[in-house]
Design an enzyme around this catalytic site. Structure first.
Site, mmCIF file in Angstrom:
data_model
loop_
_atom_site.group_PDB
_atom_site.id
_atom_site.type_symbol
_atom_site.label_atom_id
_atom_site.label_comp_id
_atom_site.label_asym_id
_atom_site.label_seq_id
_atom_site.Cartn_x
_atom_site.Cartn_y
_atom_site.Cartn_z
ATOM 1 N N TYR A 159 0.837 -1.203 0.000
ATOM 2 C CA TYR A 159 0.000 0.000 0.000
ATOM 3 C C TYR A 159 0.873 1.255 0.000
ATOM 4 C CZ TYR A 159 -3.256 3.473 2.020
ATOM 5 O OH TYR A 159 -4.009 4.593 2.285
ATOM 6 N N LYS A 163 1.096 4.173 -2.823
ATOM 7 C CA LYS A 163 0.803 5.577 -2.527
ATOM 8 C C LYS A 163 1.994 6.464 -2.880
ATOM 9 C CE LYS A 163 -3.433 5.390 -0.879
ATOM 10 N NZ LYS A 163 -4.573 6.062 -1.558
#
Length: 265
Positions: A159, A163
């Site tokens: 994740y 990002k």
């Protein structure tokens, strides 16, 4: 509820809009006069969210959209243009965050692939489909939702990598899209009270003490930042990241607490 109408006559498409930041962002744009297409992989729930906005007198439609499927993305963008006549703003909220395994080397490829495919590549797919339409309006804007995980270590390897990638994609796409009249920016939230934290109130209370402003974020905090970057108020802003994190990444609260000045006693 806001009495600002910066988006009267605008069409806005939002991914990941069934709940949380996406739903709050849809509500903010609708309250400011926009026609909003809410999309989410969860079709029934996003329809419920859109129906709630319509009940409040806003112009809102819903469509099931899986950002990991290019055809689904193309169909959603085409639907926005067909229904509302144009597309002015794209907000990319859809994301996937798989918990880390205790040991890094035990992390499965499938989890890594899923988080990057939805969070980073899904945003790429949406931008690719929407850009030609955004470029025709003279006021096109893309706002991507990043995370402080892309700036510092807060766990969640895949994740966080995704990002961080959104930061780079925002900058490179801003450079390309500027000549086409489209601005591209990123909002970088800290901890936000969403359904992902349900049943973890004690943990949120502990986290709150790490934030210089004394609280975690609410979805509306992020929605306000997104609306600003998409609006004419940000007409000379592109390729930037607006960090909305209550001071978390600017101030080392834990260090300041541990190293107290003698006069503090």
């Amino acid at each position: 509820m806001t009495d600002i109408t910066r988006f009267s006559g605008h069409t806005v498409m939002i991914t990941g809009a069934a709940r949380g930041i996406g739903a709050a962002t849809a509500r903010r744009f609708a309250e400011e006069g926009a026609r909003v297409l809410l999309t989410d992989r969860d079709g029934p729930e996003v329809e419920t969210t859109a129906a709630r906005l319509r009940k409040q007198g806003h112009t809102a439609r819903a469509r099931a959209c899986d950002v990991s499927d290019g055809a689904s993305v193309e169909e959603a963008v085409a639907h926005a243009v067909d229904v509302f006549g144009a597309l002015d703003v794209l907000v990319n909220c859809a994301a996937s965050c798989t918990p880390d395994t205790p040991l890094f080397e035990d992390g499965p490829d499938a989890a890594w692939d899923r988080d990057l495919d939805i969070t980073l590549t899904g945003t790429y797919r949406c931008c690719r489909a929407a850009l030609p339409h955004l470029a025709t309006t003279g006021r096109g804007a893309i706002v991507n939702i990043g995370s402080v995980n892309g700036l510092q270590d807060f766990g969640n390897h895949a994740y966080s990598a995704a990002k961080a990638g959104l930061g780079s994609l925002t900058r490179t796409l801003a450079g390309h899209a500027a000549a086409r009249g489209v601005r591209v920016n990123l909002v970088t939230p800290g901890t936000v009270r969403t359904s992902a934290w349900e049943g973890r109130e004690e943990e949120l209370d502990e986290i709150r003490s790490l934030y210089p402003l004394g609280r975690v974020g609410e979805p509306e905090d992020i929605a306000a930042a997104v609306a600003f970057l998409a609006s004419g108020d940000a007409a000379w802003i592109t390729g930037t990241a607006l960090t909305v994190d209550g001071g978390l990444t600017a101030v080392n609260t834990g260090f300041r607490t541990a190293v107290r000045h003698p006069d503090d006693d």
